[in-house]
Scaffold this active site. Structure first.
Site, PDB file in Angstrom:
ATOM      1  N   ARG A  94     -75.817 103.386  58.060  1.00 33.13           N
ATOM      2  CA  ARG A  94     -76.902 103.080  57.271  1.00 33.13           C
ATOM      3  C   ARG A  94     -78.301 102.740  58.839  1.00 33.13           C
ATOM      4  O   ARG A  94     -77.477 101.872  59.539  1.00 33.13           O
ATOM      5  CB  ARG A  94     -77.874 102.637  56.367  1.00 33.13           C
ATOM      6  CG  ARG A  94     -79.029 102.432  56.241  1.00 33.13           C
ATOM      7  CD  ARG A  94     -79.110 100.885  55.939  1.00 33.13           C
ATOM      8  NE  ARG A  94     -80.256 100.363  54.960  1.00 33.13           N
ATOM      9  CZ  ARG A  94     -81.292  99.233  55.041  1.00 33.13           C
ATOM     10  NH1 ARG A  94     -79.721  98.108  55.106  1.00 33.13           N
ATOM     11  NH2 ARG A  94     -82.403  99.234  54.525  1.00 33.13           N
ATOM     12  N   ASP A 151     -83.357 106.182  57.389  1.00 35.82           N
ATOM     13  CA  ASP A 151     -83.519 105.586  56.075  1.00 35.82           C
ATOM     14  C   ASP A 151     -84.824 106.057  56.552  1.00 35.82           C
ATOM     15  O   ASP A 151     -85.681 106.839  55.334  1.00 35.82           O
ATOM     16  CB  ASP A 151     -83.832 103.748  55.877  1.00 35.82           C
ATOM     17  CG  ASP A 151     -83.311 103.915  55.090  1.00 35.82           C
ATOM     18  OD1 ASP A 151     -82.484 103.700  54.195  1.00 35.82           O
ATOM     19  OD2 ASP A 151     -82.623 102.014  55.610  1.00 35.82           O
ATOM     20  N   HIS A 205     -87.829  99.539  45.378  1.00 39.50           N
ATOM     21  CA  HIS A 205     -86.299  98.095  45.948  1.00 39.50           C
ATOM     22  C   HIS A 205     -87.009  96.995  46.661  1.00 39.50           C
ATOM     23  O   HIS A 205     -87.661  97.164  47.654  1.00 39.50           O
ATOM     24  CB  HIS A 205     -86.098  99.693  47.056  1.00 39.50           C
ATOM     25  CG  HIS A 205     -84.905  98.947  47.901  1.00 39.50           C
ATOM     26  ND1 HIS A 205     -83.467  99.609  47.740  1.00 39.50           N
ATOM     27  CD2 HIS A 205     -84.178  97.496  48.756  1.00 39.50           C
ATOM     28  CE1 HIS A 205     -82.786  99.215  48.297  1.00 39.50           C
ATOM     29  NE2 HIS A 205     -83.537  98.014  48.736  1.00 39.50           N
ATOM     30  N   LEU A 206     -86.591  96.197  45.370  1.00 37.55           N
ATOM     31  CA  LEU A 206     -86.624  94.869  45.475  1.00 37.55           C
ATOM     32  C   LEU A 206     -85.611  93.863  45.973  1.00 37.55           C
ATOM     33  O   LEU A 206     -84.732  93.732  45.025  1.00 37.55           O
ATOM     34  CB  LEU A 206     -87.000  94.025  44.569  1.00 37.55           C
ATOM     35  CG  LEU A 206     -88.852  94.756  43.866  1.00 37.55           C
ATOM     36  CD1 LEU A 206     -89.560  93.451  42.531  1.00 37.55           C
ATOM     37  CD2 LEU A 206     -89.854  94.841  45.059  1.00 37.55           C
ATOM     38  N   GLY A 207     -85.462  93.451  47.643  1.00 33.34           N
ATOM     39  CA  GLY A 207     -84.226  92.496  47.854  1.00 33.34           C
ATOM     40  C   GLY A 207     -84.995  91.600  48.996  1.00 33.34           C
ATOM     41  O   GLY A 207     -85.908  91.402  48.779  1.00 33.34           O
ATOM     42  N   ASN A 208     -84.257  91.445  49.403  1.00 30.57           N
ATOM     43  CA  ASN A 208     -84.218  90.868  50.893  1.00 30.57           C
ATOM     44  C   ASN A 208     -85.407  91.242  51.666  1.00 30.57           C
ATOM     45  O   ASN A 208     -86.471  90.756  52.384  1.00 30.57           O
ATOM     46  CB  ASN A 208     -82.847  90.207  51.871  1.00 30.57           C
ATOM     47  CG  ASN A 208     -83.583  89.114  52.990  1.00 30.57           C
ATOM     48  OD1 ASN A 208     -83.606  88.379  52.633  1.00 30.57           O
ATOM     49  ND2 ASN A 208     -83.118  89.867  54.283  1.00 30.57           N
ATOM     50  N   GLY A 209     -85.384  92.765  52.224  1.00 28.02           N
ATOM     51  CA  GLY A 209     -86.471  93.249  52.587  1.00 28.02           C
ATOM     52  C   GLY A 209     -86.672  94.250  51.284  1.00 28.02           C
ATOM     53  O   GLY A 209     -85.620  94.662  50.280  1.00 28.02           O
ATOM     54  N   ARG A 282     -82.968  83.814  44.444  1.00 27.18           N
ATOM     55  CA  ARG A 282     -82.810  82.720  43.308  1.00 27.18           C
ATOM     56  C   ARG A 282     -82.388  81.481  43.417  1.00 27.18           C
ATOM     57  O   ARG A 282     -82.881  80.568  42.171  1.00 27.18           O
ATOM     58  CB  ARG A 282     -80.554  82.875  43.651  1.00 27.18           C
ATOM     59  CG  ARG A 282     -80.305  84.739  43.084  1.00 27.18           C
ATOM     60  CD  ARG A 282     -78.704  84.645  43.590  1.00 27.18           C
ATOM     61  NE  ARG A 282     -78.596  84.816  44.787  1.00 27.18           N
ATOM     62  CZ  ARG A 282     -78.063  85.080  45.820  1.00 27.18           C
ATOM     63  NH1 ARG A 282     -77.191  85.832  44.946  1.00 27.18           N
ATOM     64  NH2 ARG A 282     -77.936  85.579  46.322  1.00 27.18           N
ATOM     65  N   GLY A 330     -84.794  93.064  41.991  1.00 22.81           N
ATOM     66  CA  GLY A 330     -85.295  94.796  41.476  1.00 22.81           C
ATOM     67  C   GLY A 330     -83.957  94.570  39.937  1.00 22.81           C
ATOM     68  O   GLY A 330     -83.802  94.490  39.042  1.00 22.81           O
TER      69      GLY A 330
END
Length: 378
Positions: A94, A151, A205-209, A282, A330
């Site tokens: 990636r 990406d 797309h919900l995460g650290n980024g 979290r 997400g």
């Protein structure tokens, strides 16, 4: 079971705080995962590294501090080869950003590596580490095919009205435009939906980024991240969109240079800045539930930004047939999804039980998507 002569593909997905690997066996036009693993909480010791088989049985597990993502990769790869007793014939990586010249997924050669080196300033958090990992694995597997999976490729369907920034032509010609990111995640969801892809869809797309994408018939028409993965909504440590005047003010008032500004907007901003602590969702949710006002502000800011983006894309699409949540936050945080969707009923966005409603949760399938790309171009 793996067959003796089948092709084995290794996928490597390095994010801002984790490293994921997976091994896929190729059967005709399909790829089947036989082993997957990850190193989590990189940079926040102790890190955990593990490998699981196709039915999620843990075959390897260790907790230690890794000096770098490539050290974590060395440990995971060595353990995987002991388990599989085979080496991959193809490796897919990636790559967050290919810059203005690497627009399509491709095989990696010296020219591609040189072009990536020249594009480091487009994604300084991601490209250097990707290059280090590529160079390391090319040494470990010199006879394998190595593929770069970008990406940014997924967003090539965006029209100029979405990619063009209101700057002089010479800067557009130099590659300053909206590229968009998390494309492998978005592509994996479109791939799995197949014929069930609706006309008007938004993926969060919900995460650290974090980013969102507006899709028409499965094609990207707009996305929140822009020239680099720093833009868009606030993230764990990234600022998201800022008034350009803020950066000018910081330069003039505090005498900050480019490197200092980069550190601020990429590593010291976002949720971490609002909480005054870390950017892990979290922990922030726990703080909110314990009555921490800074955690409350961070979550309200985050969910409000996501909700605003959904509203903008609903207007752009002329409605929303489906909203899909993916990424670590997400997928796993009901609380965040509920806060995002609250008040969106007027846009036709409805959460419901037993399939009632048009909000879905899907796991990001970036590794599977990389394997499919490798099968095609490798």
């Amino acid at each position: 079971m793996m067959t003796e002569h089948s092709e084995l593909i290794l996928t490597i997905n390095h994010g801002s705080s984790s490293l994921k690997i997976a091994f896929f066996e190729v059967h005709g036009h399909t790829v089947h995962c036989v082993l997957r693993g990850a190193a989590e909480a990189l940079g926040n010791p102790p890190s955990r590294a593990f490998l699981c088989d196709s039915i999620r049985c843990v075959l390897f597990n260790t907790e230690k501090t890794f000096a770098s993502p490539e050290k974590a990769l060395e440990v995971l790869y060595a353990a995987a080869i002991r388990i599989l007793r085979r080496r991959p014939t193809c490796v897919g990586y990636r790559v967050v950003h290919g810059g203005p010249h690497l627009l399509k997924h491709c095989r990696i050669d010296d020219e591609v590596l040189m072009t990536l080196k020249e594009s480091i300033h487009f994604a300084p958090l991601h490209i250097p580490q990707a290059l280090t990992i590529m160079q390391h694995m090319r040494t470990v597997l010199p006879y394998a095919v190595h593929c770069a999976c970008f990406d940014t490729t997924f967003h090539r369907t965006m029209q100029e009205v979405a990619t063009r920034l209101p700057l002089p032509q010479r800067y557009f010609d130099a590659g300053i435009r909206r590229y968009g990111f998390h494309g492998l995640s978005y592509a994996s969801i479109v791939e799995r939906l197949g014929s069930d892809v609706p006309e008007r869809m938004i993926i969060a797309h919900l995460g650290n980024g974090s980013s969102l994408c507006a899709l028409r018939h499965g094609n990207s028409i707009d996305t929140t991240m822009c020239f680099t993965p720093t833009g868009g909504i606030p993230m764990a440590t990234r600022s998201g969109d800022l008034d350009p005047g803020v950066l000018l003010f910081l330069m003039r008032t505090y005498g900050l240079g480019a490197d200092e500004l980069e550190a601020i907007v990429n590593r010291q901003s976002g949720l971490a800045a609002l909480t005054g602590g870390g950017g892990d969702m979290r922990a922030i949710l726990k703080g909110r539930n314990d009555g921490n006002a800074c955690a409350e502000l961070a979550i309200q800011t985050y969910t409000r930004s996501v909700r605003k983006a959904i509203g903008a894309y609903a207007a752009l699409l002329g409605g929303v047939d489906r909203l899909i949540f993916t990424g670590g936050i997400g997928e796993h945080s009901n609380e965040i999804r509920d806060m995002v969707c609250g008040g969106l009923e007027s846009l036709g966005i409805r959460q419901g039980d037993r399939g009632k409603g048009n909000v879905m949760v899907m796991a990001a399938g970036e590794e599977q998507e990389i394997a499919h790309i490798c099968r095609t171009i490798g």
